[in-house]
Design an enzyme around this catalytic site. Sequence first.
Site, PDB file in Angstrom:
ATOM      1  N   ASP A   1      -1.086   1.389  -4.066  1.00 57.85           N
ATOM      2  CA  ASP A   1      -2.011   0.430  -4.659  1.00 57.85           C
ATOM      3  C   ASP A   1      -3.358   1.059  -4.986  1.00 57.85           C
ATOM      4  O   ASP A   1      -4.310   0.361  -5.326  1.00 57.85           O
ATOM      5  CB  ASP A   1      -2.189  -0.796  -3.757  1.00 57.85           C
ATOM      6  CG  ASP A   1      -2.852  -0.471  -2.426  1.00 57.85           C
ATOM      7  OD1 ASP A   1      -2.771   0.699  -1.990  1.00 57.85           O
ATOM      8  OD2 ASP A   1      -3.426  -1.379  -1.801  1.00 57.85           O
TER       9      ASP A   1
ATOM     10  N   ASP B   1      -5.776   2.406  -3.340  1.00 60.16           N
ATOM     11  CA  ASP B   1      -7.003   2.186  -2.574  1.00 60.16           C
ATOM     12  C   ASP B   1      -7.303   3.347  -1.640  1.00 60.16           C
ATOM     13  O   ASP B   1      -8.276   3.299  -0.884  1.00 60.16           O
ATOM     14  CB  ASP B   1      -6.966   0.859  -1.817  1.00 60.16           C
ATOM     15  CG  ASP B   1      -5.903   0.814  -0.722  1.00 60.16           C
ATOM     16  OD1 ASP B   1      -5.071   1.745  -0.648  1.00 60.16           O
ATOM     17  OD2 ASP B   1      -5.890  -0.172   0.054  1.00 60.16           O
TER      18      ASP B   1
ATOM     19  N   SER C   1       0.807  -1.211   0.000  1.00 60.03           N
ATOM     20  CA  SER C   1       0.000   0.000   0.000  1.00 60.03           C
ATOM     21  C   SER C   1       0.845   1.268   0.000  1.00 60.03           C
ATOM     22  O   SER C   1       1.593   1.534  -0.935  1.00 60.03           O
ATOM     23  CB  SER C   1      -0.949  -0.047   1.203  1.00 60.03           C
ATOM     24  OG  SER C   1      -1.918   0.961   1.123  1.00 60.03           O
TER      25      SER C   1
ATOM     26  N   ASP D   1      -2.268   6.395  -3.471  1.00 59.30           N
ATOM     27  CA  ASP D   1      -1.118   5.733  -2.865  1.00 59.30           C
ATOM     28  C   ASP D   1      -0.680   4.584  -3.765  1.00 59.30           C
ATOM     29  O   ASP D   1      -1.181   4.425  -4.878  1.00 59.30           O
ATOM     30  CB  ASP D   1      -1.433   5.251  -1.441  1.00 59.30           C
ATOM     31  CG  ASP D   1      -2.444   4.112  -1.414  1.00 59.30           C
ATOM     32  OD1 ASP D   1      -3.240   4.002  -2.357  1.00 59.30           O
ATOM     33  OD2 ASP D   1      -2.439   3.335  -0.442  1.00 59.30           O
TER      34      ASP D   1
END
Length: 448
Positions: free
Chosen positions: A243, A245, A102, A241
């Site tokens: 990833d 999400d 992440s 960010d």
Amino acid sequence: MRKLFGTDGVRGTANTHPMTAEMALRIGAAVGRYFRREAGGVHRVVIGKDTRLSGYMFENALTAGLASTGMNVLLLGPVPTPAVGLMTRSMRADLGVMISASHNSAEDNGIKFFGPDGFKLSDQAEMEIEEMVATGVRLAQAHNIGRVRRVDDARFRYGERVKSSLTRGLRLDGLKVVVDCANGAAHRTAPEILWELGADVVPIGTSPDGLNINRGCGSTCPRTAAEAVVAHGADVGICLDGDADRVIVLDEHGTVADGDQIMALLAARWAAEGQLQGGALVATVMSNLGLERFLGDRGIGLERTAVGDRYVVERMREGGFNLGGEQSGHIVMSDFSTTGDGLMAGLHFLGEMMRSGQPSSELVRQFVPVPQLLKNVRFAKGQTPLDTASVQSAIAEAEGVLNGTGRLLIRKSGTEPLIRVMAECEDEALLERTVDSVVEAVADAVQA
């Protein structure tokens, strides 16, 4: 207690326990066997990843482990985390896997799992998988080993789903948008979608090299995007960010709006249109008290959960709510997605700009936040500083000082070896003294 899984899957420094290729192989075999407990039929898993160098290593190790238990593996390549949830469900897979840490730096990596419904696994499921990792699993017979293939159009399928969440016919013509992709999983998808919708796109953080994900860019470092917004005279900035999400929004002056402000905007709008199910927003204990007051003034409830977007999603599913998220920028719109989706939330913010005709600076300030201070203390493996008497005493004293004037929250991070100390109080001087007193006690315990 779980030893491998934290608040968002398994995470750590690559090539250091538990994030080693050997452990990924064992985890792959365990989770494959877990989802193949019922014999017969075709079993498949989809695997996505972000742009970290170590992603290749973990992709191969997980693939080997999963195939060894008879799971057919579909490789999506670099895609946002919410795309994995979507593809797991749309491809009728038994399991989805996202390889990502992440917002963490490039040396870290992680493994997140989604069930066949596209939602992240429960604590109970993770505990059972941990037990199978520890004890070992029965492998498939030679003729039942799984097959592996690549899916080349995953990001395009995801992009169409994201666009379909917007009001039909909505376009972003005339809107100049800086989009910071954090050199991560959405480095191609996000600029493409914005361009397709008619925006004038200024992309940054779109040159991943395996080592620069989240480095000086993205939602955890919005300064770069803020400078670009001002320099290009953009109307708004969208920071994702690694990833994709989570999202942070910047107005035309480069001012930052966190997830609380975005959730306030969406909740008020959805409530006014009768679209807010359950009459409440679901957020974590980290969300600002100002958000709670803003919602209360409009007759909207606030359901608080533990930190972690999957706990937000669990409460949403239990209570029938369709909007939730975290201050950090995880925004969950369950009518369209099974997990936090930064790009989708950012597009809905842009949609509100187009619908209302208001500049981003008018929309990013939905409420005045109560002063909030968060400080972190890093600790070493095996240490339990929160259990020491001196820290417990400092916490009790701080709670006594804030009694009736604010609130204090101390927790161990589920993704990093950090103790997070957060407080809210109208008196900023008192706020800083209170947080510092607890931070000092934790730091002393770590060094003892």
